[in-house]
Design an enzyme around this catalytic site. Sequence first.
Site, mmCIF file in Angstrom:
data_model
loop_
_atom_site.group_PDB
_atom_site.id
_atom_site.type_symbol
_atom_site.label_atom_id
_atom_site.label_comp_id
_atom_site.label_asym_id
_atom_site.label_seq_id
_atom_site.Cartn_x
_atom_site.Cartn_y
_atom_site.Cartn_z
ATOM 1 N N HIS A 147 -23.511 52.551 -8.867
ATOM 2 C CA HIS A 147 -22.249 52.493 -8.844
ATOM 3 C C HIS A 147 -21.728 54.153 -8.956
ATOM 4 O O HIS A 147 -20.781 54.126 -8.413
ATOM 5 C CB HIS A 147 -21.409 51.873 -10.494
ATOM 6 C CG HIS A 147 -20.364 51.662 -10.381
ATOM 7 N ND1 HIS A 147 -19.375 51.958 -9.694
ATOM 8 C CD2 HIS A 147 -19.625 50.448 -11.149
ATOM 9 C CE1 HIS A 147 -18.115 50.993 -10.130
ATOM 10 N NE2 HIS A 147 -18.582 50.711 -10.884
ATOM 11 N N TYR A 183 -10.416 49.874 -21.880
ATOM 12 C CA TYR A 183 -10.438 50.485 -20.799
ATOM 13 C C TYR A 183 -9.927 49.102 -19.439
ATOM 14 O O TYR A 183 -10.546 48.543 -19.213
ATOM 15 C CB TYR A 183 -11.745 50.708 -20.447
ATOM 16 C CG TYR A 183 -11.872 51.997 -19.270
ATOM 17 C CD1 TYR A 183 -12.730 52.931 -20.122
ATOM 18 C CD2 TYR A 183 -11.897 50.578 -18.071
ATOM 19 C CE1 TYR A 183 -12.525 53.087 -18.028
ATOM 20 C CE2 TYR A 183 -12.281 51.478 -16.725
ATOM 21 C CZ TYR A 183 -12.574 53.650 -16.762
ATOM 22 O OH TYR A 183 -13.174 53.880 -15.875
ATOM 23 N N SER A 222 -10.427 49.322 -15.348
ATOM 24 C CA SER A 222 -10.277 49.383 -14.148
ATOM 25 C C SER A 222 -9.471 50.055 -13.137
ATOM 26 O O SER A 222 -8.980 48.623 -12.876
ATOM 27 C CB SER A 222 -11.654 49.380 -13.860
ATOM 28 O OG SER A 222 -11.656 50.036 -13.017
ATOM 29 N N THR A 247 -11.268 55.675 -9.687
ATOM 30 C CA THR A 247 -10.912 54.946 -10.975
ATOM 31 C C THR A 247 -9.688 55.605 -11.607
ATOM 32 O O THR A 247 -10.037 56.690 -11.839
ATOM 33 C CB THR A 247 -11.527 53.797 -11.178
ATOM 34 O OG1 THR A 247 -12.836 55.233 -11.950
ATOM 35 C CG2 THR A 247 -12.604 53.417 -10.298
HETATM 36 O O1 BUJ Z 1 -13.470 51.576 -14.287
HETATM 37 C C1 BUJ Z 1 -14.794 52.656 -13.180
HETATM 38 O O2 BUJ Z 1 -14.681 53.645 -12.802
HETATM 39 C C2 BUJ Z 1 -15.467 51.624 -12.610
HETATM 40 C C3 BUJ Z 1 -15.622 50.238 -13.866
HETATM 41 C C4 BUJ Z 1 -16.691 50.947 -14.520
HETATM 42 N N1 BUJ Z 1 -16.863 49.223 -15.426
HETATM 43 C C5 BUJ Z 1 -16.852 48.204 -14.985
HETATM 44 C C6 BUJ Z 1 -17.288 49.772 -17.166
HETATM 45 C C7 BUJ Z 1 -14.866 48.897 -15.801
HETATM 46 N N2 BUJ Z 1 -16.271 48.979 -12.690
HETATM 47 C C8 BUJ Z 1 -15.481 48.201 -11.766
HETATM 48 O O3 BUJ Z 1 -14.494 47.833 -12.338
HETATM 49 C C9 BUJ Z 1 -16.008 47.483 -11.237
HETATM 50 C C10 BUJ Z 1 -16.871 46.792 -11.384
HETATM 51 C C11 BUJ Z 1 -17.309 45.279 -10.479
HETATM 52 C C12 BUJ Z 1 -17.919 43.697 -11.178
HETATM 53 C C13 BUJ Z 1 -16.276 42.655 -11.819
HETATM 54 C C14 BUJ Z 1 -16.869 41.563 -12.338
HETATM 55 C C15 BUJ Z 1 -15.377 41.129 -12.290
HETATM 56 C C16 BUJ Z 1 -15.657 39.496 -12.281
HETATM 57 C C17 BUJ Z 1 -14.432 38.607 -11.536
HETATM 58 C C18 BUJ Z 1 -15.001 36.732 -11.885
HETATM 59 C C19 BUJ Z 1 -15.151 36.738 -13.507
HETATM 60 C C20 BUJ Z 1 -15.073 34.640 -13.408
HETATM 61 C C21 BUJ Z 1 -15.750 34.524 -14.186
HETATM 62 C C22 BUJ Z 1 -15.854 33.063 -14.611
HETATM 63 C C23 BUJ Z 1 -16.176 31.901 -14.929
#
Ligand code: BUJ
Length: 655
Positions: free
Chosen positions: A369, A484, A486, A497
């Site tokens: 990341h 939180y 994002s 972000t």
């Molecule tokens: O916020 C930030 O700076 C980075 C964040 C950190 N954090 C993950 C801790 C919040 N990073 C991101 O947001 C990237 C995350 C990428 C993965 C996202 C996953 C989303 C899930 C999608 C679908 C789920 C559906 C399930 C169905 C059964």
Amino acid sequence: SQEVKATLQSYGKFLHTSAVLCSSFDHEYLHRSRIPTYHFQNSLPRLPVPELEKSCQRYLNAQLPLVSEAEHKELQKVVAEFQAGKGQELHKQLVATDKENKHTNYVSDLWFDMYLKDRRPIVLTHNPFVTFTDDPRPEYNTQLIRSANMLISSVRCMKTLRDEMLEPEVFHLNPAKSDTNTFRTVTRLLPSSVSWYGAYLFKAFPLDMSQYKRLFNSCRIPRPERDELYTDKHAKHVLVMRKGNCYVFDVLNKDGNIIPEEEILAHLQYILSDTTPGPEFSVSTLTSDFRDPWTQARQQLLEADPANEQKLRAIEGAMFGVCLDDDQPTDPNEITRSFLCGDGINRWYDKSFQLVFPKSGMAACHFEHSWGDGVAVLRYIREVFKDSTENACIHPETRAAPNAGSSEKVKRLDFTLTPQLKDTITKAKQRFDEATGSLDMHHLQYFKMTKKDLKKTKLSPDSVMQLVIQLAHYKLYHKNRGTYESCSTSAFKHGRTETVRSCTAATAAMCEKMYGQTGSKSSVAELMDGLRACSNTHGQLTKEAAMGHGFDRHLFCLKNLAEKEGMSLPMFTHPAYAHLNHIILSTSTLTDPAVVMGGFAAVTPDGFGVGYGITDDHIGFNVTTYPACNVRDFISCCEKALDDIHTVIQAASKS
Ligand code: BUJ
């Protein structure tokens, strides 16, 4: 007639050459953007440093649902003192440094430090995963065909980007007006120092592309105190992992063209049929460890044998990693475990990203990341999904090149290890197994309510999802906790972000109304009003965050400055600050036809890592926890909250 014949002949030759050029272009690149990839970069707006007063006020608002009235009063005093005193000083300093660094923004360096100075393991702490939608043609979803096609599409993507032909990422507010040829023709002609303004006139917002420079050929390298991001722009090879063995082979020839696809197929087939057992001590496991032992071990590797250095460099500089797994998870929880954690052996967690292929032909992207965020990774995923499903060059009937020379061209990288290194690897593997073994996960697919239904009610779908998360937690624990969400700030130069604090006074009121002491007494109209209030507040916070007007990054930078100056300020030492930043509900969402699943680990031992998505067809949650919390109970409460909101919306539509 001789002349005509000659003309026709040369015209024929021309047609032939352009056809060859065209087809070779199609083979080598995804597309040729009319606007160069980095055309808008110079004129992107700068991330604003919010006003100190506003950040203080927003901070106090975020604290409202988390502390008692009396505590909030006390906090107001602490904040007022900060705002009138040391806060002013620090803020001025931040603004001055920002003015001197026009090439970037005020958060960027500190945000890189936040990731790269973190000494914790990157698996679970930071690395997320995203699963690709299956190829719509079932016969293409085998491990070999899918990995070959996606590998080739990824190399095309790398070349398109490297040669600056990848269309810049633009957020079109009104696609009918701006996702057009006129837009492209006009903005292309503008010098890059003003091109952003041209796009803005079309109500189109070019996004920051700086992260894309570290998408390919890149790796995080463990270093004392602060890791390094390494990129080898000239690398021609990919890394393939199987059973913990690392293989590399060139995918570009000496002219920089992609080698024949049948040869790539042959190399992958060769790796898949290699009977060499996995190493007893897998160096890759070290990438899952705390960063300090890995830093030391990397140094020991270099000292153990000079050949180790070249091997490490080959892995680190490879375009990307391809992990060919031997397992075949089918249950969504096992799929998450495999893509999020893996086995600690068949992954090089430091690579900027790795494509993971279990035996089934499913595909996921697991990424490091520090170099970049969801927007850049999602763009890559979309491009590769599109290209590998629409322009695949490996088909079920494709035969591997018979004389590909795989046994010479595919190099397996075996490291020389000392007893000390073997010991470190053994310990790292034990630690990895314990840490990942303690992670639990569960998911939900909900079909009764969809994005369309929510839009009809004029509620923001994302606000409803965030409310569901608040309700589920409240139902279990009867309290509100640090949340939180994002939010991308990639509309700004080097933007990463900002946090949306989606636990608000409005969601707290709604939790109380629905699952609190006074709950059952609320009428449908009152509940509908509550839903609207949540949606409005959340919409406002999201808009502010995306425009760089959140408070989290601002206070994060001020706190950092204070620490550098050796100041201990009640603003940051007050337990309420730590409480707000002890993230119990860490949430993130992605919605795209190329994506079916995704996830990340909870960021605190007593928290939840909530990935969610909402489409016109269904709602999905994918949640992770550690033993202090019960993920199944949480998922049941999400379902209950969805049902309850659905009932309210239906009742309101009938009345
Ligand atoms: O916020 C930030 O700076 C980075 C964040 C950190 N954090 C993950 C801790 C919040 N990073 C991101 O947001 C990237 C995350 C990428 C993965 C996202 C996953 C989303 C899930 C999608 C679908 C789920 C559906 C399930 C169905 C059964």
